[in-house]
Design a protein around this motif. Structure first.
Motif, mmCIF file in Angstrom:
data_model
loop_
_atom_site.group_PDB
_atom_site.id
_atom_site.type_symbol
_atom_site.label_atom_id
_atom_site.label_comp_id
_atom_site.label_asym_id
_atom_site.label_seq_id
_atom_site.Cartn_x
_atom_site.Cartn_y
_atom_site.Cartn_z
ATOM 1 N N VAL A 144 0.852 -1.194 0.000
ATOM 2 C CA VAL A 144 0.000 0.000 0.000
ATOM 3 C C VAL A 144 0.883 1.237 0.000
ATOM 4 C CG1 VAL A 144 -1.701 1.333 1.293
ATOM 5 C CG2 VAL A 144 -1.880 -1.157 1.190
ATOM 6 N N ASP A 145 0.671 2.105 -0.953
ATOM 7 C CA ASP A 145 1.432 3.357 -1.062
ATOM 8 C C ASP A 145 0.850 4.350 -0.075
ATOM 9 O OD1 ASP A 145 3.173 5.251 -1.875
ATOM 10 O OD2 ASP A 145 2.239 5.637 -3.811
ATOM 11 N N ASP A 146 1.572 4.602 0.983
ATOM 12 C CA ASP A 146 1.038 5.407 2.081
ATOM 13 C C ASP A 146 1.590 6.824 2.060
ATOM 14 O OD1 ASP A 146 -0.392 5.924 4.385
ATOM 15 O OD2 ASP A 146 1.261 5.341 5.696
ATOM 16 N N GLY A 147 0.694 7.791 2.130
ATOM 17 C CA GLY A 147 1.109 9.170 2.313
ATOM 18 C C GLY A 147 1.576 9.889 1.060
ATOM 19 N N THR A 148 1.304 9.351 -0.117
ATOM 20 C CA THR A 148 1.793 10.007 -1.323
ATOM 21 C C THR A 148 0.701 10.817 -2.030
ATOM 22 O OG1 THR A 148 1.301 8.028 -2.634
ATOM 23 C CG2 THR A 148 3.512 8.219 -1.699
ATOM 24 N N GLU A 149 -0.515 10.776 -1.466
ATOM 25 C CA GLU A 149 -1.608 11.510 -2.092
ATOM 26 C C GLU A 149 -1.320 13.018 -2.055
ATOM 27 O OE1 GLU A 149 -6.421 12.228 -1.460
ATOM 28 O OE2 GLU A 149 -5.272 11.022 -0.048
ATOM 29 N N ILE A 150 -1.499 13.661 -3.187
ATOM 30 C CA ILE A 150 -1.273 15.106 -3.256
ATOM 31 C C ILE A 150 -2.597 15.809 -2.970
ATOM 32 C CG2 ILE A 150 -0.616 17.023 -4.740
ATOM 33 C CD1 ILE A 150 1.185 15.095 -6.257
ATOM 34 N N LEU A 151 -2.646 16.556 -1.864
ATOM 35 C CA LEU A 151 -3.871 17.231 -1.456
ATOM 36 C C LEU A 151 -3.826 18.688 -1.893
ATOM 37 C CD1 LEU A 151 -4.020 15.806 2.176
ATOM 38 C CD2 LEU A 151 -5.423 15.072 0.246
ATOM 39 N N GLU A 152 -4.992 19.246 -2.058
ATOM 40 C CA GLU A 152 -5.074 20.668 -2.397
ATOM 41 C C GLU A 152 -4.751 21.502 -1.167
ATOM 42 O OE1 GLU A 152 -8.750 21.857 -4.088
ATOM 43 O OE2 GLU A 152 -8.844 20.182 -5.504
ATOM 44 N N GLU A 153 -4.307 22.714 -1.403
ATOM 45 C CA GLU A 153 -4.104 23.624 -0.285
ATOM 46 C C GLU A 153 -5.450 23.928 0.352
ATOM 47 O OE1 GLU A 153 -1.925 27.104 -1.203
ATOM 48 O OE2 GLU A 153 -0.232 26.045 -2.102
ATOM 49 N N GLY A 154 -5.434 24.083 1.683
ATOM 50 C CA GLY A 154 -6.678 24.381 2.384
ATOM 51 C C GLY A 154 -7.535 23.157 2.617
ATOM 52 N N THR A 155 -6.921 21.987 2.801
ATOM 53 C CA THR A 155 -7.673 20.755 3.025
ATOM 54 C C THR A 155 -8.000 20.571 4.506
ATOM 55 O OG1 THR A 155 -6.830 19.543 1.119
ATOM 56 C CG2 THR A 155 -7.512 18.228 3.006
ATOM 57 N N ASN B 85 1.673 21.740 16.732
ATOM 58 C CA ASN B 85 1.791 22.284 15.377
ATOM 59 C C ASN B 85 0.682 23.284 15.060
ATOM 60 O OD1 ASN B 85 4.031 20.791 13.729
ATOM 61 N ND2 ASN B 85 3.074 19.207 14.977
ATOM 62 N N ASN B 86 -0.076 23.684 16.100
ATOM 63 C CA ASN B 86 -1.178 24.651 15.919
ATOM 64 C C ASN B 86 -2.153 24.196 14.841
ATOM 65 O OD1 ASN B 86 -0.170 26.531 17.875
ATOM 66 N ND2 ASN B 86 1.371 27.166 16.374
ATOM 67 N N LEU B 87 -2.422 22.892 14.791
ATOM 68 C CA LEU B 87 -3.363 22.342 13.817
ATOM 69 C C LEU B 87 -4.720 22.162 14.481
ATOM 70 C CD1 LEU B 87 -3.807 21.037 10.974
ATOM 71 C CD2 LEU B 87 -3.287 18.833 12.070
ATOM 72 N N PRO B 88 -5.752 22.906 14.068
ATOM 73 C CA PRO B 88 -7.086 22.715 14.646
ATOM 74 C C PRO B 88 -7.543 21.266 14.468
ATOM 75 C CG PRO B 88 -7.008 24.707 13.305
ATOM 76 C CD PRO B 88 -5.732 23.969 13.047
ATOM 77 N N TYR B 89 -8.021 20.651 15.553
ATOM 78 C CA TYR B 89 -8.337 19.222 15.512
ATOM 79 C C TYR B 89 -9.545 18.948 16.414
ATOM 80 C CZ TYR B 89 -7.443 14.146 16.293
ATOM 81 O OH TYR B 89 -7.535 12.779 16.398
ATOM 82 N N LEU B 90 -10.580 18.364 15.819
ATOM 83 C CA LEU B 90 -11.762 17.939 16.557
ATOM 84 C C LEU B 90 -11.855 16.423 16.554
ATOM 85 C CD1 LEU B 90 -14.810 20.218 15.562
ATOM 86 C CD2 LEU B 90 -13.471 20.263 17.656
ATOM 87 N N SER C 246 3.179 12.906 9.424
ATOM 88 C CA SER C 246 3.476 12.880 7.992
ATOM 89 C C SER C 246 2.577 13.811 7.187
ATOM 90 C CB SER C 246 3.340 11.447 7.457
ATOM 91 O OG SER C 246 2.003 11.001 7.579
ATOM 92 N N LEU C 247 1.606 14.460 7.842
ATOM 93 C CA LEU C 247 0.714 15.370 7.119
ATOM 94 C C LEU C 247 1.487 16.577 6.597
ATOM 95 C CD1 LEU C 247 -2.433 15.436 9.469
ATOM 96 C CD2 LEU C 247 -2.114 14.084 7.386
ATOM 97 N N ASP C 248 1.130 16.997 5.417
ATOM 98 C CA ASP C 248 1.726 18.191 4.823
ATOM 99 C C ASP C 248 0.943 19.407 5.317
ATOM 100 O OD1 ASP C 248 2.771 20.214 3.330
ATOM 101 O OD2 ASP C 248 2.446 19.260 1.376
ATOM 102 N N LEU C 249 1.462 20.057 6.356
ATOM 103 C CA LEU C 249 0.733 21.148 6.985
ATOM 104 C C LEU C 249 0.756 22.426 6.157
ATOM 105 C CD1 LEU C 249 1.651 20.642 10.758
ATOM 106 C CD2 LEU C 249 -0.274 19.758 9.460
ATOM 107 N N THR C 250 1.441 22.405 5.017
ATOM 108 C CA THR C 250 1.324 23.539 4.100
ATOM 109 C C THR C 250 0.025 23.431 3.309
ATOM 110 O OG1 THR C 250 2.493 22.399 2.299
ATOM 111 C CG2 THR C 250 3.822 23.659 3.881
ATOM 112 N N ARG C 251 -0.573 22.254 3.314
ATOM 113 C CA ARG C 251 -1.817 22.028 2.573
ATOM 114 C C ARG C 251 -3.001 21.699 3.487
ATOM 115 N NH1 ARG C 251 -0.917 21.359 -2.904
ATOM 116 N NH2 ARG C 251 1.277 21.292 -3.502
ATOM 117 N N ILE C 252 -2.735 21.005 4.606
ATOM 118 C CA ILE C 252 -3.807 20.611 5.521
ATOM 119 C C ILE C 252 -3.940 21.658 6.612
ATOM 120 C CG2 ILE C 252 -4.557 18.868 7.182
ATOM 121 C CD1 ILE C 252 -3.117 16.800 5.478
ATOM 122 N N VAL C 253 -5.132 22.239 6.719
ATOM 123 C CA VAL C 253 -5.350 23.324 7.675
ATOM 124 C C VAL C 253 -6.170 22.888 8.871
ATOM 125 C CG1 VAL C 253 -5.136 25.115 5.918
ATOM 126 C CG2 VAL C 253 -7.398 24.123 6.403
ATOM 127 N N GLY C 254 -6.750 21.687 8.823
ATOM 128 C CA GLY C 254 -7.573 21.220 9.932
ATOM 129 C C GLY C 254 -7.804 19.730 9.857
#
Length: 856
Positions: A437-448, A489-494, A462-470
């Motif tokens: 399984v190819d893990d963590g290679t998905e390219i996400l849009e900014e503001g995900t 990392n100041n990442l909003p998380y519920l 491993s999250l790309d915090l330049t693209r994941i905002v929450g």
């Protein structure tokens, strides 16, 4: 002990009347199904080691201990049917794996409980290694000399040999050598109410021994030989567990069927109803108290990491390809397994290096622990054994790590139970590599904004915090490693968001307000603009609060409230001073004791406490809480018995009462440094006046010994009895500090760490507020002051309620200092008193929150 003829002597382990084992009213012992031995009718309440050796097994109910030296193994079983007591009336004085000396106490027991509730107090001393006993004392005689030889057995070992490892160890060390012949497997559920303890284990071993086949039994990933009674007992089974049976040899098919039938019939015991059919799918229902927003297009969750973000939804599924049991061949599967583990270790080292480079050393330690797990033979040896039998690496690895995680998750100790998440995280990392399984290679849009069932520490790092905002998860807890990483990392998380969110389409625009625990779906342009303005304003406000952090917290009508910090080390103290702390309302002294293998010396404790007092200075008081550990926060060098409910067991000040030497060393360390600042001592978990008086006497004694002026002492109000008796307690202390986290869980009877109930353990519940009100009134009457050092003090919306109830000090998390000080400056005491009284009259938490919202 062995003589020169290789005869091994078993000394008297229990004072009492020695009887033939054949006279025990239990056919398993009387017919010597477990082995030869003797019976003892106890005249004492302590079981001693009859020879030097290794403790190979302690039954979970603590009524039976197995001791081994070389090829001699002896089971000591106190009473008959005592397994049903589940440990009640027994106190274990050693641990599995310990090396003990002859005459060393192993356990003590209460014969009255056994006599009242069990078949008999008569106890069995059985040679489970197969030798015959040559009894050295007359039957019917009372024996009380622990140096007396009870019986001897022949031994094939050289007398000079040290005690050898057990041949009946559970799990990875007990798999037999690969036999030849037909191979058959089967499975059956255990219908015995107390699992396979001595009696059913012996009967099962007899069935296995009678067959011309090598039988292996596996339960929850742990294996043993079917012919080994102690091996079966070491599996520590329970009602409903499934035994996987594998037999190799001419009688393989026959013995598998016989074992299945024997287990179904109860192995001589009454059986409970256990269905072997696949469990019916549990239909999901909506709980009557389901936490929902009640607003169209709004979902609620529980805050794990505060913050706000605007983004588009991306759902992640953790569905993996099917794992097949049959492998390509032992050589290929072994190579794949070793390569996947090696690659996973390399990945982890990369994560560790990156975190260290970013100054996140504490987070790096999480992944150092993951590396250690992968290097632990207990986790890796079992898969290699099963791969040799033809199973695939993925199959056997998945079974091994899930079994260990399940075992840990069921433990009462939250630290070990939390370790289960680490095992699953590491296990999943290796499994994905085995499955390709190819893990963590998905390219996400900014503001995900990511939505998934749960998230592991490995995944969140491993999250790309330049693209994941929450981040949102439908499961998980606010105290998890993942939550800690998100906050750093100041990442909003519920966490625990409504599962209906999973029905949303990817790409849906969301407004994530993790501070208030809300998610707005498909907002209008106007709502997005307003939310963006909130985010910008919050950033500006935070900077303003920080600029004013050194200003005192005085209400608009002139009442000053002391704003203190909750800290755990010197770095926290330095940061607290920078952010305007006027005191330390809680120094968690356990930072000195945890994550180490030995107790810190008195000198080391003094040095650390002294350095913190110097940083805070004489004008900033420091409340030092005495050691607050116990069943839920264990110390590796302080063995404690397993407790069914550690939150109601020996924890907090009860440790100091039970082990006064530890408390005395800590108190001396604090007192020796008192002149470096303004030290105060606080006791956690006080529930009664006699506890307070006993500990106060110790402190005053040490003050006199050291010639130190009296240091102020206080207690934490954490249990309802302390709040109810606050008038009496206040006469013997200088202050109270209310720990709202524990007080809430004890008042509401809700485990604050429970993933499904945590959102209901809310300190704004009127019952908790009434406990605070009662405490403050009792303190005021005695001329004493009250602070709050629990999580409620850091919630700015609760500030008016707390100061309105008369709380004089708020001790908050270090980052919250500037905002809480600002909040005090923005309210009046007159209005706060009105809010507090209205909150006391509310019927539920939701009413209190609605009240506070209306005032805001």
């Amino acid at each position: 002990m062995r003589d020169q003829t290789n005869t091994f002597s078993i000394l008297l382990p229990l004072k009492g009347i020695v009887q033939p084992i054949t006279e025990l009213p239990d056919p398993v012992f009387a017919e010597k199904m477990m082995g030869d031995g003797v019976a003892i009718d106890p005249l004492d309440t302590v079981l001693y080691a009859p020879f030097a050796g290794k403790i190979t097994q302690i039954h979970p109910s603590h009524h039976a201990v197995t001791l081994q030296n070389g090829d001699v193994e002896v089971l000591m079983h106190i009473g008959l049917d005592t397994v049903a007591l589940k440990g009640r009336g027994f106190e274990i004085k050693t641990e599995e794996g310990d090396m003990v000396e002859a005459g060393q106490p192993l356990l003590s027991f209460d014969p009255d409980i056994i006599a009242r509730e069990c078949v008999s107090v008569q106890s069995a001393i059985v040679i489970t290694s197969g030798q015959e006993a040559n009894v050295a004392v007359p039957f019917g005689s009372a024996q009380d000399d622990l140096a007396q030889t009870l019986f001897t057995v022949p031994s094939g070992n050289d007398p000079s040999e040290a005690p050898a490892p057990s041949t009946t160890q559970p799990a990875s060390t007990d798999a037999p050598a690969t036999p030849s012949g037909p191979r058959t497997s089967g499975s059956v559920q255990i219908p015995n109410a107390t699992g396979l303890h001595a009696r059913p284990a012996a009967r099962l071993a007899v069935v296995a021994r009678q067959a011309d086949a090598e039988v292996t039994l596996t339960v929850n990933g742990n294996s043993c030989r079917g012919s080994s009674v102690t091996g079966i007992m070491s599996l520590k089974t329970k009602l409903g567990d499934t035994i996987e049976i594998e037999a190799v040899g001419p009688d393989a098919e026959k013995v598998v069927k016989e074992i299945e039938e024997a287990v179904r019939s109860g192995l001589g015991e009454e059986i409970s109803e256990v269905s072997e059919a696949p469990k019916a799918e549990v239909v999901k229902e909506t709980p009557l108290l389901q936490v929902t927003s009640g607003e169209e297009g709004v979902f609620v969750g529980f805050t794990a990491s505060p913050g706000r973000a605007i983004g588009k939804l991306v759902k992640h599924s953790k569905v993996l390809p099917e794992v097949t049991r049959n492998g390509m061949g032992p050589a290929e599967e072994r190579a794949a397994f070793k390569a996947s583990v090696k690659s996973s270790v390399a990945d982890l080292h990369s994560v560790i290096e990156r975190l260290n480079a970013q100054g996140q050393e504490e987070l790096a330690e999480v992944f150092n622990a993951h590396v250690q797990l992968l290097e632990d033979p207990e986790l890796s040896e079992k898969p290699l054994e099963d791969i040799a039998k033809g199973e695939s690496a993925a199959w056997t690895w998945k079974r091994a790590y899930e079994a260990q995680a399940e075992t840990l998750a069921k433990m009462d100790d939250p630290l070990l139970a939390g370790r289960a998440a680490d095992v699953r995280d590491v296990g999943l990392r290796v499994l994905k590599k085995l499955l390709g399984v190819d893990d963590g290679t998905e390219i996400l849009e900014e503001g995900t904004i990511l939505l998934q069932e749960d998230v592991t520490p490995s995944e969140i790092v491993s999250l790309d915090l330049t693209r994941i905002v929450g981040l949102c998860t439908t499961h998980g807890g606010s105290a998890s490693h993942a939550a800690i990483i998100a906050r750093s990392n100041n990442l909003p998380y519920l966490v625990n968001v409504e599962e209906a969110m999973m029905d949303l389409d990817d790409g849906t625009v969301l407004l994530l307000d993790a501070k208030r625990g809300r998610v707005k779906v498909s907002p209008t342009d106007e709502e997005q603009a307003a939310f963006k303005e909130k985010i910008d304003n919050a950033a500006k406000q935070a900077e303003e609060y920080r600029r004013d952090a050194d200003k005192p917290a005085i209400t608009t009508d002139g009442v000053q409230i002391e704003i203190a910090a909750n800290i755990g080390n010197l770095e926290d103290a330095q940061k607290a001073v920078e952010l305007g702390a006027e005191a330390v309302g809680l120094l968690r002294s356990e930072f000195l004791y945890l994550e180490r293998l030995n107790e810190p010396s008195e000198e080391e404790q003094a040095e650390k406490v002294g350095s913190i007092l110097e940083v805070m200075g004489k004008d900033r008081p420091v409340i030092i809480r005495t050691l607050d550990v116990g069943g839920d926060k264990p110390l590796p060098y302080l063995p404690m018995p397993t407790e069914e409910n550690p939150f109601l067991g020996v924890r907090g000040i009860r440790i100091g009462i039970e082990r006064p030497s530890i408390l005395r060393r800590q108190v001396r360390a604090i007192l020796s440094q008192a002149d470096k600042g303004h030290a105060r001592i606080m006791y956690p978990m006080i529930s009664a006046l006699d506890e307070l008086r006993a500990v106060n006497a110790l402190v005053r004694e040490e003050q006199a010994n050291l010639g130190v002026d009296n240091v102020e002492v206080g207690i934490m109000i954490e249990v309802p009895s302390a709040a109810l008796m606050a008038d009496k307690l206040a006469e013997e202390v200088d202050f109270f500090s209310i720990g709202t986290n524990d007080l809430t869980q004890y008042v509401l009877a809700i485990d604050r760490g429970h993933p499904g109930l945590a959102s209901r353990a809310d300190a704004l519940h009127p019952a908790v507020l009434r406990m605070i009100d009662m405490t403050v009134k009792a303190a005021d009457k005695a001329g004493k002051w009250v602070g709050v050092c629990g999580g409620l003090a850091s919630q700015t919306e609760a500030v008016p309620v707390l100061i309105g109830l008369g709380v004089k000090e708020l001790s908050v998390s270090v980052p919250s200092l500037p905002e809480v000080k600002h909040k005090v400056r923005s309210v009046s005491m007159e209005e706060s008193k009105k809010i507090a009284q209205a909150a006391l009259d509310c019927a539920d938490t939701s009413d209190v929150k609605a009240l506070l919202k209306s005032y805001q």
